[in-house]
Design an enzyme around this catalytic site. Sequence first.
Site, PDB file in Angstrom:
ATOM      1  N   TYR A   1     -14.607  13.394  -5.495  1.00  0.00           N
ATOM      2  CA  TYR A   1     -15.338  12.779  -4.384  1.00  0.00           C
ATOM      3  C   TYR A   1     -15.422  13.719  -3.188  1.00  0.00           C
ATOM      4  CZ  TYR A   1     -14.670   8.216  -6.680  1.00  0.00           C
ATOM      5  OH  TYR A   1     -14.674   7.167  -7.552  1.00  0.00           O
TER       6      TYR A   1
ATOM      7  N   ARG B   1      27.854   1.238   1.846  1.00  0.00           N
ATOM      8  CA  ARG B   1      26.559   0.777   1.334  1.00  0.00           C
ATOM      9  C   ARG B   1      25.682   1.946   0.892  1.00  0.00           C
ATOM     10  NH1 ARG B   1      26.786  -1.921   6.589  1.00  0.00           N
ATOM     11  NH2 ARG B   1      25.027  -0.626   7.217  1.00  0.00           N
TER      12      ARG B   1
ATOM     13  N   ARG C   1      17.531  -2.951  15.746  1.00  0.00           N
ATOM     14  CA  ARG C   1      16.693  -3.640  14.761  1.00  0.00           C
ATOM     15  C   ARG C   1      17.073  -5.119  14.717  1.00  0.00           C
ATOM     16  NH1 ARG C   1      16.276  -0.724   8.932  1.00  0.00           N
ATOM     17  NH2 ARG C   1      18.386  -1.513   8.683  1.00  0.00           N
TER      18      ARG C   1
ATOM     19  N   HIS D   1      24.792  -0.819  11.441  1.00  0.00           N
ATOM     20  CA  HIS D   1      23.985   0.192  10.737  1.00  0.00           C
ATOM     21  C   HIS D   1      23.690   1.342  11.694  1.00  0.00           C
ATOM     22  CE1 HIS D   1      21.487   1.596   7.497  1.00  0.00           C
ATOM     23  NE2 HIS D   1      20.376   1.526   8.189  1.00  0.00           N
TER      24      HIS D   1
ATOM     25  N   LYS E   1      17.791  -2.711  -2.891  1.00  0.00           N
ATOM     26  CA  LYS E   1      16.583  -3.317  -2.313  1.00  0.00           C
ATOM     27  C   LYS E   1      15.342  -2.591  -2.829  1.00  0.00           C
ATOM     28  CE  LYS E   1      17.254  -0.441   1.804  1.00  0.00           C
ATOM     29  NZ  LYS E   1      17.773  -0.437   3.181  1.00  0.00           N
TER      30      LYS E   1
ATOM     31  N   CYS F   1      -8.100  10.625  -6.807  1.00  0.00           N
ATOM     32  CA  CYS F   1      -8.857   9.372  -6.937  1.00  0.00           C
ATOM     33  C   CYS F   1      -7.877   8.201  -7.114  1.00  0.00           C
ATOM     34  CB  CYS F   1      -9.797   9.422  -8.136  1.00  0.00           C
ATOM     35  SG  CYS F   1     -10.880  10.861  -8.164  1.00  0.00           S
ATOM     36  N   MET F   2      -8.408   7.004  -7.273  1.00  0.00           N
ATOM     37  CA  MET F   2      -7.524   5.848  -7.436  1.00  0.00           C
ATOM     38  C   MET F   2      -6.684   5.948  -8.714  1.00  0.00           C
ATOM     39  SD  MET F   2      -8.430   1.784  -7.583  1.00  0.00           S
ATOM     40  CE  MET F   2      -9.180   1.687  -5.974  1.00  0.00           C
ATOM     41  N   ASP F   3      -7.318   6.423  -9.798  1.00  0.00           N
ATOM     42  CA  ASP F   3      -6.648   6.400 -11.101  1.00  0.00           C
ATOM     43  C   ASP F   3      -6.598   7.754 -11.787  1.00  0.00           C
ATOM     44  OD1 ASP F   3      -7.087   3.430 -10.888  1.00  0.00           O
ATOM     45  OD2 ASP F   3      -9.151   4.117 -11.169  1.00  0.00           O
TER      46      ASP F   3
END
Length: 370
Positions: free
Chosen positions: A262, A218, A134, A162, A36, A309-311
């Site tokens: 920043y 699993r 769940r 589970h 998954k 930062c973002m990048d």
Amino acid sequence: MERLRPVWAEVDLGALKRNYARIQSYTKAELMPIVKADAYGHGAIPVVRALKALGAKRFGVALLEEALEIKREFPELELMVIGASPEEHSDTIVRENIIPGIFSFSQAQALAKSAGEQGKTARVHVKIDTGMGRIGYRPEEWEQILEIAKLPHLMVEGIYTHFATADHADLTFARKQLERFQEVIRKLERRGLKIPYKHAANSAAILHFPEAHFNLVRPGIILYGLPPSRHVGQDAGLEPVMSWKAKVTHVKTIGAGETVSYGRTFRAAYETRVATIPVGYADGLRRALSNCGEVLVRGQRSTIIGRVCMDQTMLEVTKIPGVQVGDVVTLLGQDGEERIDPTEMADWLSTINYEIVCDISKRVPREYVE
Ligand SMILES: *Cc1c(COP(=O)(O)O)cnc(C)c1O
């Protein structure tokens, strides 16, 4: 495609295969690898291809979309959706021979109806909620499973549950769950319902709860070489499959009192060498690692300084001689004698290794090595 930005995640399919063989050595049950969330961020298609080559025939995913993606590439494989599948997709599930987990009569009816119309038999696995809270039938609702089994065009091929605490050192509650599950199975069998597949064990239960193996297990996180918790799997002989790397884009020296990034949250106390890497929180390098996370540069630990930062992210490299543009920085993995695993990064963030690997974003290309 050629890699444009020097940031990548290396996925070692050899390590994945060795983990699979190691897991099989812990159990006589058939393995249903859990792939998954794009195989926990490792890339579902390459992971499935590698495990199929070792004989895996049945795979588990969380969503119907994930099952369909794998089916398209490998039509011969058995795909089980271990999560909830919406009733309105019964036609697709039956047409594609996907095995859903079910826990309501109306869901079973919808599948039986689709199967009847398509001249097929829908195979289902019934989910029992023995304490995870769940999804699933409550144990006291067991008689409803007999009703499901009577529907035409439908076959109860499996029953599963589970565990909520299989990764704890203390298995008291897991044993309670196992007893409830066995009790449901016993009652169904006494009423003449024989179910071919019974399954309960996730990674942690595979490693230290053999009574819960039945004939199918699993494995998820341990396939990817990571321990399920600090109590389980530390010495199981697993190899982490994914590393994460970036190349230095800039190096400079700043004077005492100057600041980085920043909000100016890092202020140099002395003359400081700063390296910049082109990876940030949009890649999954969590912003909470600002001024605290570590990475490996030239085989040594270096600290993230200032805000992620973002990048882009900046590193303190004053004590690491010779750092230059183009040097490979290891965010996860081995460099010389040092290594940083997802489990360590997870500790810095008070989370679990599962979340670290799942969070490495699609923007980071996966490179497969063996
Ligand atoms: C995710 C999941 C697994 C695999 O769990 P791991 O701890 O990664 O082994 C097994 N069963 C179900 C129902 C799951 O949701």
